[in-house]
Write an enzyme that holds these catalytic residues in place. Structure first.
Site, short mmCIF file in Angstrom:
data_model
loop_
_atom_site.label_atom_id
_atom_site.label_comp_id
_atom_site.label_asym_id
_atom_site.label_seq_id
_atom_site.Cartn_x
_atom_site.Cartn_y
_atom_site.Cartn_z
N ASP A 1 -13.04 7.17 -3.69
CA ASP A 1 -12.35 6.89 -4.96
C ASP A 1 -12.88 7.77 -6.10
OD1 ASP A 1 -10.51 4.96 -4.14
OD2 ASP A 1 -11.93 3.30 -4.40
N LYS B 1 -13.59 -3.90 0.39
CA LYS B 1 -14.41 -2.70 0.19
C LYS B 1 -15.92 -2.98 0.25
CE LYS B 1 -11.08 0.05 -2.47
NZ LYS B 1 -10.84 0.82 -3.69
N PRO C 1 -19.35 -8.32 -21.28
CA PRO C 1 -20.43 -7.33 -21.42
C PRO C 1 -21.45 -7.39 -20.29
CG PRO C 1 -20.11 -8.57 -23.47
CD PRO C 1 -19.22 -9.19 -22.46
N SER D 1 0.83 -1.22 0.00
CA SER D 1 0.00 0.00 0.00
C SER D 1 0.86 1.26 0.00
CB SER D 1 -0.91 0.02 1.23
OG SER D 1 -1.57 1.27 1.30
N TYR E 1 -1.43 3.26 -11.79
CA TYR E 1 -0.38 4.23 -11.41
C TYR E 1 1.00 3.59 -11.37
CZ TYR E 1 -2.03 2.05 -7.12
OH TYR E 1 -2.44 1.14 -6.20
N LYS F 1 -21.11 -7.73 -17.21
CA LYS F 1 -20.71 -6.95 -16.02
C LYS F 1 -20.95 -5.46 -16.27
CE LYS F 1 -17.16 -10.05 -14.25
NZ LYS F 1 -15.72 -10.16 -14.00
P1 NAP Z 1 -11.16 -5.09 -10.86
O1 NAP Z 1 -12.32 -4.81 -9.99
O2 NAP Z 1 -10.47 -6.42 -10.74
O3 NAP Z 1 -11.63 -4.92 -12.40
C1 NAP Z 1 -10.73 -5.19 -13.43
C2 NAP Z 1 -11.35 -4.78 -14.78
O4 NAP Z 1 -10.34 -4.95 -15.77
C3 NAP Z 1 -12.54 -5.64 -15.19
O5 NAP Z 1 -13.47 -4.83 -15.86
C4 NAP Z 1 -11.88 -6.64 -16.17
O6 NAP Z 1 -12.78 -7.13 -17.16
C5 NAP Z 1 -10.85 -5.75 -16.83
N1 NAP Z 1 -9.75 -6.51 -17.41
C6 NAP Z 1 -8.80 -7.22 -16.75
N2 NAP Z 1 -7.94 -7.77 -17.64
C7 NAP Z 1 -8.37 -7.40 -18.88
C8 NAP Z 1 -7.89 -7.64 -20.20
N3 NAP Z 1 -6.78 -8.38 -20.42
N4 NAP Z 1 -8.55 -7.09 -21.23
C9 NAP Z 1 -9.65 -6.33 -21.02
N5 NAP Z 1 -10.16 -6.06 -19.79
C10 NAP Z 1 -9.51 -6.59 -18.72
O7 NAP Z 1 -10.00 -4.01 -10.69
P2 NAP Z 1 -10.11 -2.51 -10.12
O8 NAP Z 1 -10.02 -2.55 -8.66
O9 NAP Z 1 -11.26 -1.83 -10.76
O10 NAP Z 1 -8.73 -1.89 -10.65
C11 NAP Z 1 -8.46 -1.68 -12.03
C12 NAP Z 1 -7.22 -0.81 -12.19
O11 NAP Z 1 -7.44 0.45 -11.58
C13 NAP Z 1 -5.94 -1.38 -11.55
O12 NAP Z 1 -4.84 -1.07 -12.39
C14 NAP Z 1 -5.82 -0.61 -10.25
O13 NAP Z 1 -4.49 -0.47 -9.81
C15 NAP Z 1 -6.36 0.74 -10.69
N6 NAP Z 1 -6.92 1.53 -9.58
C16 NAP Z 1 -6.38 2.76 -9.36
C17 NAP Z 1 -6.87 3.55 -8.36
C18 NAP Z 1 -6.27 4.92 -8.15
O14 NAP Z 1 -6.49 5.54 -7.10
N7 NAP Z 1 -5.54 5.44 -9.13
C19 NAP Z 1 -7.93 3.11 -7.53
C20 NAP Z 1 -8.47 1.85 -7.78
C21 NAP Z 1 -7.95 1.05 -8.81
P3 NAP Z 1 -13.73 -8.42 -16.89
O15 NAP Z 1 -14.90 -7.91 -16.12
O16 NAP Z 1 -14.05 -8.92 -18.23
O17 NAP Z 1 -12.90 -9.40 -16.09
#
Ligand code: NAP
Length: 303
Positions: A121, A85, A172, A34, A244, A174
């Protein structure tokens, strides 16, 4: 008190913990990576607050006990990260509107023994856009992904009165489920599609703001194809990637080559933390100190 451009020595600040220290922290599993502890501890040190922010590794089956521990130990507030969460909701006394809609909280504020859940967020994302002069108000927004971060970002851009919202996802169903969750009481029209569908290209091309909420391009898989083809992006758009690490993802690199403006995920991370900081301390967060602490911590990571 530190000046805003000086980097506080928060490690030595933590060495000065005593019986009057106010404790905050983050619950996650795993949690050792973290970036919130350096951000928050740097902010406490900068403002001369006798507060500390501790990473707590909490296994999923221990979440109930950990929340009971928040009350028992007099912890002032905690952030909640993956995988807690959504699961944490049932252990809280109250939720703000955003956390209730999303059925997910990332911040808990403890006041008079009552635990209130917030989700910072989405507001953090909006603040990071505002910082570079952009707002979703009245704009066509396309979000790629339908996971936890997409939920938060989609709800936030709707609250900003986005003119149109499209959600595109590899799976789709989701995206459809997310649109359903968000559609009650919202005036904006939400359209959904699979990444491979014909509409996906149309909605990315027509979007003024494109937000990649997928993990595509995240370390260590940095040399992959961008989540959408470069040819769908163009000048005049803002292309955001929530990832990030690395900051400059493959998507942001191709977006820049296509003449689009870009926004990486560090701003959202800083601002979601800053909102929690202000909720707990009642003081304005030292944003630049938090950002610098985050960037320093990121630099020490493989990318
Ligand atoms: P999550 O709940 O696991 O969701 C992941 C998403 O990515 C799903 O929609 C998944 O699609 C899609 N995905 C994964 N692999 C893929 C691929 N190869 N091709 C196309 N789509 C793909 O993850 P999350 O928590 O939302 O986090 C996602 C990203 O946001 C991460 O990189 C995380 O570090 C970043 N994040 C950043 C912050 C910030 O403060 N900057 C905060 C939260 C998250 P499916 O539904 O088809 O599996």
């Amino acid at each position: 008190m530190m000046t805003m451009d000086a980097q506080p020595d928060w490690q030595s600040w933590c060495a000065g913990l005593n019986g009057k220290t106010t404790v905050t922290g983050v619950f996650g599993w795993p949690v050792e990576h973290s970036l919130s502890p350096p951000m928050h501890n740097a902010a406490f040190a900068a403002l001369g607050l006798n507060w500390a922010y501790v990473p707590f590794p909490v296994q999923p089956e221990e979440l109930r006990a950990a929340i009971a521990g928040v009350r028992a130990l007099g912890i002032r507030g905690v952030n909640v990260t993956i995988p807690h969460k959504s699961a944490v909701i049932e252990f809280l006394d109250e939720l703000d509107d955003v956390a209730a809609t999303l059925e997910a909280a990332n911040t808990i504020d403890v006041c008079d023994g009552r635990l209130t859940g917030y989700n910072t967020d989405g507001p953090g994302f909006v603040a990071s856009m505002r910082e570079i002069g952009w707002s979703a108000a009245g704009r066509a927004v396309t979000i790629i992904g339908a996971g936890g971060s997409s939920r938060a970002v989609a709800a936030a851009v709707l609250r900003e009165q986005a003119g149109r919202l499209s959600i595109i996802n590899r799976t789709p169903a989701k995206a459809e489920a997310l649109a359903l969750l968000l559609s009650s009481g919202q005036a904006a029209q939400i359209t959904t599609a699979g990444l491979a569908a014909a509409h996906a290209e149309e909605w990315v091309r027509e979007a003024e703001i494109v937000v990649d909420c997928t993990s595509v391009g995240m370390y260590p898989h940095v040399d992959v194809a961008p989540v959408v083809p470069a040819g769908w992006l163009h000048e005049g758009q803002l292309v955001c990637d929530l990832t990030y690490n690395p900051r400059h993802t493959v998507l942001l690199k191709v977006a820049q080559q296509r003449g689009a403006e870009t926004l990486d995920g560090t701003g959202m991370l800083v601002h979601q933390g800053a909102i929690a900081f202000e909720q707990w301390t009642g003081q304005p967060a030292p944003i630049e100190i938090m950002r610098q602490a985050l960037l320093n911590a990121l630099q020490q990571r493989p990318a």
